[in-house]
Enzyme design. Structure first.
Site: not given
Length: 329
Positions: A119, A122-124, A311
């Site tokens: 997570t 993928i996010e940052t 996602y």
């Protein structure tokens, strides 16, 4: 060439003129009404809010990004971006760096370390890119626009101002995504206030620079949204009959089917499938055709983080590769 240059120049000047003539947000009636609401509802100081909104800038790129999110692209494009060799390699390094913390958090919340790390990746990109926009700008631009989701972003703006007051943050200095998501986990302000936790139990929760808080907060979010420890997220489906593919091709990309219906369309029985429960079949477009996956309740929990099927599948696949590479040593 000269005519073309003149046209481009005029276009730039015209665009600049539109935005320069745009009223400052603080002068807009709807923003003034919002400020009064915050004063009456939460006892903010009107003069402080006026000063904040006087600094908010018009951000055309925010609106452009909102209208064309990555989730509208096909799966293979999304997969290439987010389930990459770089994210796998650096994800394992992140995991090994915070292995003790991840193990403790996994035991406490029941959410696998691989899902937490995936997570963040993928996010940052493991905290490397947390956003280039002042959150106040992003939320204000969308919240007071003609977007269909304007009311949602106004509510997030309200949550953001409350968050900055509670956490003693300067609302003009907090940076985030074009949609106003904050920190390494990219929590929207409402999620920050409800689900962010301090790993060490401090009142101050830092989701931008404190990886321990980030790890614990993501795990808490998933747990609170219904993560079931030890249950599956998604597995490849062996869909081999043209009949079944034709059936899916005329429907939405997620189907909820009983086990008997799956059997009708050529899906073989597996020991890990509960015959008494319905199953969801997800259809994705890869580079060579279509692929199908069984999805389970934990897949839906990931979608509470981001409602896109793409996602959630990216999190599932990246987490799988992280586990595989880590086990290889």
């Amino acid at each position: 060439m000269r005519i073309r240059f003149i046209i481009i120049l005029l276009s730039i000047l015209f665009s600049h003129s539109i935005f320069s003539n745009e009223k400052n947000f603080v002068e807009r009636p709807e923003v003034k009404a919002f400020i009064k609401q915050m004063v009456q509802k939460y006892d903010f100081k009107e003069s402080e809010l006026i000063d904040i909104f006087d600094h908010v800038k018009v951000r055309p790129t925010v609106m452009k990004s909102v209208r064309a999110p990555l989730e509208q692209r096909p799966w293979y494009t999304y997969q290439n971006l987010f389930v990459s060799e770089w994210r796998v390699k650096n994800g394992v390094e992140f995991w090994e760096k915070y292995e003790k913390v991840l193990l403790e958090v996994e035991r406490k919340y029941g959410v696998p370390a691989s899902i937490i790390v995936a997570t963040i990746g993928i996010e940052t990109k493991y905290g490397q890119h947390t956003g280039d926009y002042p959150v106040i700008d992003a939320l204000t631009n969308i919240g007071f626009s003609d977007s269909k989701r304007a009311s949602y972003f106004r509510s997030e703006l309200e949550e953001f101002l409350l968050l900055t007051r509670e956490q003693h943050l300067n609302p003009l200095k907090v940076m985030g995504s074009y949609a106003g998501a904050i920190g390494q986990p990219q929590f929207m302000p409402s999620s920050y206030r409800r689900y962010a936790v301090s790993y060490n139990g401090h009142d101050k929760i830092d989701l931008s620079h404190n990886e321990l808080d980030v790890i614990a907060s993501i795990a808490n979010y998933y747990k609170q949204k219904g993560w079931t420890t030890g249950k599956r997220t998604a597995i490849p489906a062996s869909l081999v009959t043209n009949k079944f593919e034709f059936f899916l091709g005329n429907k939405n990309n997620i189907k909820i089917l009983s086990h008997s219906a799956l059997a009708e369309y050529g899906v073989p029985s597996k020991s890990y499938l509960n015959n008494n429960k319905p199953y969801k079949i997800l259809e994705l477009q890869n580079m060579w055709g279509k692929e199908y996956w069984y999805t389970f309740s934990n897949f839906d929990v990931i979608k509470r983080y981001n409602s896109s099927d793409l996602y959630a599948m990216a999190v599932v696949q990246l987490s799988h590769y992280l586990v595989t590479l880590k086990e290889m040593g």
